[in-house]
Design an enzyme around this catalytic site. Structure first.
Site, PDB file in Angstrom:
ATOM      1  N   HIS A  37       0.819  -1.212   0.000  1.00 60.25           N
ATOM      2  CA  HIS A  37       0.000   0.000   0.000  1.00 60.25           C
ATOM      3  C   HIS A  37       0.858   1.270   0.000  1.00 60.25           C
ATOM      4  CE1 HIS A  37       1.044   0.840   4.185  1.00 60.25           C
ATOM      5  NE2 HIS A  37       0.861  -0.458   4.428  1.00 60.25           N
ATOM      6  N   GLU A 112      -3.304  -7.187   7.357  1.00 55.85           N
ATOM      7  CA  GLU A 112      -1.986  -7.186   7.995  1.00 55.85           C
ATOM      8  C   GLU A 112      -2.017  -7.940   9.321  1.00 55.85           C
ATOM      9  OE1 GLU A 112       1.012  -7.398   7.979  1.00 55.85           O
ATOM     10  OE2 GLU A 112       1.960  -5.410   7.900  1.00 55.85           O
TER      11      GLU A 112
END
Length: 206
Positions: A37, A112
């Site tokens: 990201h 995550e």
């Protein structure tokens, strides 16, 4: 710059029909691209994001847009984008999808790792550095490396079996598990592995 991580040398031969790809060469199952990201506020502040839902900075949006343009300009073809449901990965994936036209789908397994008590603390803290080397440690309420590897390896097995080429948009912690799926790594190499915001890695299945 796109880093190519290749395993094996077989060519991919496909026919498209009924809107789906059908693998025609025996034992070849496509490839995956990994994209981390864009930049977040906690990246700038050198804090551990983990499963905390931290948004992109303006620079992070710009990085994602540039990555989408690069994927398009480099003529990278993919069947779909799979992204972590955390906002920083989702917005990165949406930028890439809008620019490239590749459809994007949420994939919870790309979330995550939950770093428990360490989330929001300095990334270079001594206690966290030591804890990262303990693969069954759950960080007081978080998720162990072994649990993380289980869900990511299962996802990669599914992608391989599908024969599709996928772009996975996720996180630094996810990147090291993906790399360990394709390459042998020592515990130290695993703990120290990482990629920059919006870096693109390519892996091919054997």
């Amino acid at each position: 710059e796109i880093a190519s991580c290749l395993v094996g040398s077989e060519m991919c031969i496909r026919d498209r029909y009924i809107g789906k790809f059908c693998v025609r060469k025996d034992d070849f199952m496509g490839c995956v691209y990994f994209v981390r990201h864009g930049e977040t506020v906690w990246n700038v502040e050198n804090k551990i994001c983990g499963s905390t839902d931290i948004d992109l900075t303006q620079k992070g949006h710009e990085q994602a847009i540039e990555t989408g343009k690069k994927i398009l300009n480099d003529n990278i073809k993919a069947d779909k984008i799979l992204y972590s449901p955390l906002i920083r990965a989702k917005k990165t994936a949406m930028h890439i999808s809008e620019i490239t036209g590749i459809p994007a789908f949420e994939e919870p397994r790309l979330t995550e790792q939950n770093f428990g008590k360490f989330e929001g603390t300095p990334r270079n803290g001594d206690e966290f550095r030591i804890a990262k080397g303990e693969f069954v440690c759950r960080y007081d309420g978080g998720e162990s490396m072994l649990h993380l590897a289980q869900r990511i390896y299962n996802l990669l097995d599914d992608v391989k079996a599908s024969g599709e080429t996928c772009i996975l948009v996720a996180h630094n912690g996810i990147s090291r598990v993906i790399n360990s799926y394709f390459y042998e790594m020592t515990n130290t190499e695993y703990a120290n592995f990482g990629v920059k915001n919006c870096a693109v890695l390519k892996y091919e299945f054997e």
